[in-house]
Design an enzyme around this catalytic site. Structure first.
Site, PDB file in Angstrom:
ATOM      1  N   TRP A  79       0.969  -1.312  -0.173  1.00 32.26           N
ATOM      2  CA  TRP A  79       0.017   0.039  -0.014  1.00 32.26           C
ATOM      3  C   TRP A  79       0.852   1.284  -0.166  1.00 32.26           C
ATOM      4  CZ3 TRP A  79      -5.466   0.584   0.844  1.00 32.26           C
ATOM      5  CH2 TRP A  79      -6.122  -0.651   0.813  1.00 32.26           C
ATOM      6  N   SER A  81       0.221   4.635   0.514  1.00 31.21           N
ATOM      7  CA  SER A  81      -1.097   5.323   0.811  1.00 31.21           C
ATOM      8  C   SER A  81      -0.654   6.714   1.157  1.00 31.21           C
ATOM      9  CB  SER A  81      -1.717   4.706   1.885  1.00 31.21           C
ATOM     10  OG  SER A  81      -0.737   4.291   3.056  1.00 31.21           O
ATOM     11  N   TYR A 113      -3.317   4.813  -3.587  1.00 31.83           N
ATOM     12  CA  TYR A 113      -4.279   5.150  -2.380  1.00 31.83           C
ATOM     13  C   TYR A 113      -4.026   6.596  -1.895  1.00 31.83           C
ATOM     14  CZ  TYR A 113      -7.268   4.313   1.409  1.00 31.83           C
ATOM     15  OH  TYR A 113      -8.612   4.347   2.374  1.00 31.83           O
ATOM     16  N   ARG A 118     -10.306  11.420   0.301  1.00 32.45           N
ATOM     17  CA  ARG A 118     -10.584  10.032   0.229  1.00 32.45           C
ATOM     18  C   ARG A 118     -11.313   9.742   1.578  1.00 32.45           C
ATOM     19  NH1 ARG A 118      -4.801   7.444   1.572  1.00 32.45           N
ATOM     20  NH2 ARG A 118      -5.105   6.994   3.577  1.00 32.45           N
ATOM     21  N   ASP A 119     -12.158   8.612   1.339  1.00 34.04           N
ATOM     22  CA  ASP A 119     -12.863   7.867   2.350  1.00 34.04           C
ATOM     23  C   ASP A 119     -13.859   8.968   2.908  1.00 34.04           C
ATOM     24  OD1 ASP A 119     -13.751   5.895   4.005  1.00 34.04           O
ATOM     25  OD2 ASP A 119     -12.429   6.250   5.384  1.00 34.04           O
ATOM     26  N   SER A 125     -10.272   6.341   7.198  1.00 36.26           N
ATOM     27  CA  SER A 125      -9.141   6.068   6.271  1.00 36.26           C
ATOM     28  C   SER A 125      -8.934   7.435   5.555  1.00 36.26           C
ATOM     29  CB  SER A 125      -9.008   4.913   5.634  1.00 36.26           C
ATOM     30  OG  SER A 125      -9.115   3.744   6.142  1.00 36.26           O
ATOM     31  N   ASP A 166     -12.315   2.186  -2.797  1.00 33.94           N
ATOM     32  CA  ASP A 166     -13.731   3.015  -2.274  1.00 33.94           C
ATOM     33  C   ASP A 166     -14.091   4.216  -2.899  1.00 33.94           C
ATOM     34  OD1 ASP A 166     -13.854   0.595  -0.420  1.00 33.94           O
ATOM     35  OD2 ASP A 166     -13.262   1.767   1.271  1.00 33.94           O
ATOM     36  N   ASN A 210     -17.133  -3.549  -3.483  1.00 31.83           N
ATOM     37  CA  ASN A 210     -17.645  -4.898  -3.537  1.00 31.83           C
ATOM     38  C   ASN A 210     -19.085  -5.295  -3.594  1.00 31.83           C
ATOM     39  OD1 ASN A 210     -19.273  -4.828  -0.448  1.00 31.83           O
ATOM     40  ND2 ASN A 210     -17.206  -3.707  -0.455  1.00 31.83           N
ATOM     41  N   TRP A 213     -21.925  -3.669  -1.666  1.00 39.15           N
ATOM     42  CA  TRP A 213     -21.993  -2.049  -1.691  1.00 39.15           C
ATOM     43  C   TRP A 213     -22.528  -1.742  -3.268  1.00 39.15           C
ATOM     44  CZ3 TRP A 213     -17.229   1.505  -0.061  1.00 39.15           C
ATOM     45  CH2 TRP A 213     -17.622   2.877  -0.113  1.00 39.15           C
ATOM     46  N   ASN A 249     -12.558  -5.670   2.402  1.00 38.94           N
ATOM     47  CA  ASN A 249     -13.608  -6.083   3.098  1.00 38.94           C
ATOM     48  C   ASN A 249     -13.758  -7.740   2.994  1.00 38.94           C
ATOM     49  OD1 ASN A 249     -16.980  -6.615   2.822  1.00 38.94           O
ATOM     50  ND2 ASN A 249     -16.500  -4.334   2.896  1.00 38.94           N
ATOM     51  N   TRP A 309     -18.310  -3.572   8.017  1.00 38.48           N
ATOM     52  CA  TRP A 309     -17.069  -3.753   7.279  1.00 38.48           C
ATOM     53  C   TRP A 309     -15.770  -3.631   8.145  1.00 38.48           C
ATOM     54  CZ3 TRP A 309     -14.107   0.669   8.167  1.00 38.48           C
ATOM     55  CH2 TRP A 309     -14.683   1.762   8.602  1.00 38.48           C
ATOM     56  N   LYS A 337      -5.537  -6.325   0.921  1.00 38.25           N
ATOM     57  CA  LYS A 337      -5.411  -5.934   2.179  1.00 38.25           C
ATOM     58  C   LYS A 337      -4.772  -6.789   3.130  1.00 38.25           C
ATOM     59  CE  LYS A 337      -6.631  -3.661   6.227  1.00 38.25           C
ATOM     60  NZ  LYS A 337      -6.248  -2.050   6.481  1.00 38.25           N
ATOM     61  N   GLU A 341      -3.942  -5.532   9.854  1.00 37.43           N
ATOM     62  CA  GLU A 341      -3.867  -4.008   9.974  1.00 37.43           C
ATOM     63  C   GLU A 341      -5.386  -3.805  10.396  1.00 37.43           C
ATOM     64  OE1 GLU A 341      -2.116  -2.535   6.820  1.00 37.43           O
ATOM     65  OE2 GLU A 341      -0.144  -3.048   7.085  1.00 37.43           O
ATOM     66  N   ASP A 343      -9.024  -1.744  10.515  1.00 38.57           N
ATOM     67  CA  ASP A 343      -9.584  -0.980   9.732  1.00 38.57           C
ATOM     68  C   ASP A 343     -10.123   0.154  10.479  1.00 38.57           C
ATOM     69  OD1 ASP A 343      -9.899  -3.023   7.749  1.00 38.57           O
ATOM     70  OD2 ASP A 343     -11.415  -4.136   9.119  1.00 38.57           O
TER      71      ASP A 343
END
Length: 444
Positions: A79, A81, A113, A118-119, A125, A166, A210, A213, A249, A309, A337, A341, A343
């Site tokens: 990642w 990120s 990412y 974001r998010d 996140s 996402d 996913n 969703w 997920n 989630w 993922k 780690e 969520d």
């Protein structure tokens, strides 16, 4: 999340019809994962040392061996990120070159990412870049450009890149003003990233959340239209290989017994989601290939609804990397993922902030690991070589009878100790047996 987005679909369709959309095909016709192994991430393996030592300290050699197998044999994505972590790309390239010198044929999995704002819906996140603080320009110049330059320079290495997990989900279903305001700039940002990552050794998979969703009938069309809009912004010559789903997920790849909360959905598992969304993509001349994250899979009965989630419990490590997917729409099952780690500070008790190591969770994942991991652990960590075709199944709950920990026939800490239909041990060598739900009781 289930809602009607008829108006949004109409608007997107109208926008898409304003100019012809060229058919977008995969840059390379073949599956980029075939004949390759997914590169093991030594940084993730190092984190799992804590997990393995926790089992060894209790005399639990069986679960320690599972962790060792994951450390040594299971490839995962890296990642990237934030801007600082761009340096990890260099480390991944070095690892890939070392693997090639050993006679291996790796593909490096990376996650792009760092989208500004974001998010926008969950916030667990949220990243370093804000649209209100020149985030779009910084994303392009300080993050995407060096990301792309590093990959393009390493022409001797194959890359699979998951793009912005996402983001599509929030674009299609986000109803807050924050999400709505972010949508246009984020479309531009992702389109720019795709345009900069065009090379024959770089295989792009745009994330599509996913099946729980976006897999509902009302969401399939709008999701495909959103993809078309982003690809238009990337330019007529831009290509992606396909899409990633289930990143971070817990949905199973294939299940014969979908839970009740999937009723009415054509995407009750991720393989079905690849089929239902893939068809919506094909109708628009878009790519339809997928990679599916199975790094963590919820055990049956772990969730009462699809929207759960965050650090879902109980769960287990899922099917490791394979290209034997039993679905022509799916290139590979992968671990995107890294299990262990957190969520976020939600879900299972004691969870730390998003991205922090959650060792109690990693221990649970190992105890409930997929049968391939169990088999590899029983073979002194040997088992199948990475990428060896196996039949994808759900993770197998393990009671670890005795486990070498002096517990007799009792389950070890975090193991299953009861539940409807359970025929394993009903006592705990450590902790007490608590009813998580009617199907699953766990030693905690």
């Amino acid at each position: 999340m289930r809602a009607s987005f008829t108006v949004l679909a109409a608007l997107l369709a109208a926008a898409g019809s304003a100019s012809p959309v060229p058919e977008l095909e995969a840059r390379q016709s073949g599956n980029p994962f075939v004949g390759r192994t997914l590169l093991v991430n030594p940084g993730y393996s190092l984190k799992l040392d804590q997990t393995r030592q926790a089992f060894l300290s209790r005399g639990d050699q069986a679960n320690a061996n599972k962790v060792k197998y994951v450390q040594e044999k299971v490839g995962t994505f890296w990642w990237i990120s934030n801007i600082f972590l761009l340096r990890d790309i260099d480390a991944a390239i070095q690892e890939a070159r070392a693997a090639k010198q050993r006679g291996e044929n790796p593909i490096v999995g990376l996650v792009l990412y760092n989208l500004p704002d974001r998010d926008c819906s969950a916030g667990e996140s949220s990243g370093e870049l804000k649209l209100s603080q020149n985030g779009l320009n910084r994303y392009k110049q300080e993050y995407v450009n060096p990301f792309a330059q590093k990959l393009k320079a390493a022409t001797d290495v194959q890359f699979a890149v998951v793009i912005e997990p996402d983001a599509l989900g929030n674009m299609v279903t986000g109803t807050t003003a924050f999400c709505r305001n972010a949508r246009g700039p984020q479309q531009e940002a992702i389109g720019y990233a795709i345009s900069q990552l065009q090379a024959s050794h770089i295989h792009l998979y745009l994330d599509v959340a996913n099946g729980g969703w976006l897999g509902w009938p009302d969401n399939l069309g709008p999701t495909a239209e959103e993809v078309r809009t982003i690809l238009q912004k990337a330019g007529s010559n831009a290509r992606i290989r396909g899409f990633s789903s289930n990143v971070s997920n817990y949905n199973p790849y294939q299940t014969d017994n979908p839970p009740p909360f999937t009723a009415g959905s054509p995407s009750a598992d991720e393989s079905r989601y690849a089929n239902s969304l893939g068809e919506a993509m094909r109708q628009r001349g878009l790519p339809s290939q997928f990679i599916i994250d199975q790094g963590r899979v919820a055990l049956p009965g772990a969730r009462s609804e699809w929207g759960q989630w965050c650090n879902v419990s109980p769960a287990g490590f899922g099917q490791p990397f394979t290209t034997n997917t039993n679905n022509p729409n799916v290139d590979a099952i992968v671990w995107v993922k890294p299990g262990g780690e957190s969520d976020g500070q939600c879900g299972m008790s004691g969870a730390p902030q998003a991205g922090a190591w959650f060792d109690a969770y990693a221990q649970m994942l190992a105890q409930n690991a997929h049968q391939e991991i169990v088999n590899g652990a029983n073979n002194n960590g040997g088992g199948n070589q990475p990428g060896t075709p196996t039949q994808p199944t759900q993770p197998t709950p393990t009671s670890n009878p005795g486990g070498g920990n002096g517990g007799g026939n009792c389950a070890s800490l975090w193991g299953q100790c009861g539940g409807q239909g359970w025929s394993g041990p009903t006592c705990c060598s450590q902790g007490t047996c608590n009813a998580i739900n009617q199907w699953y009781h766990q030693c905690v």
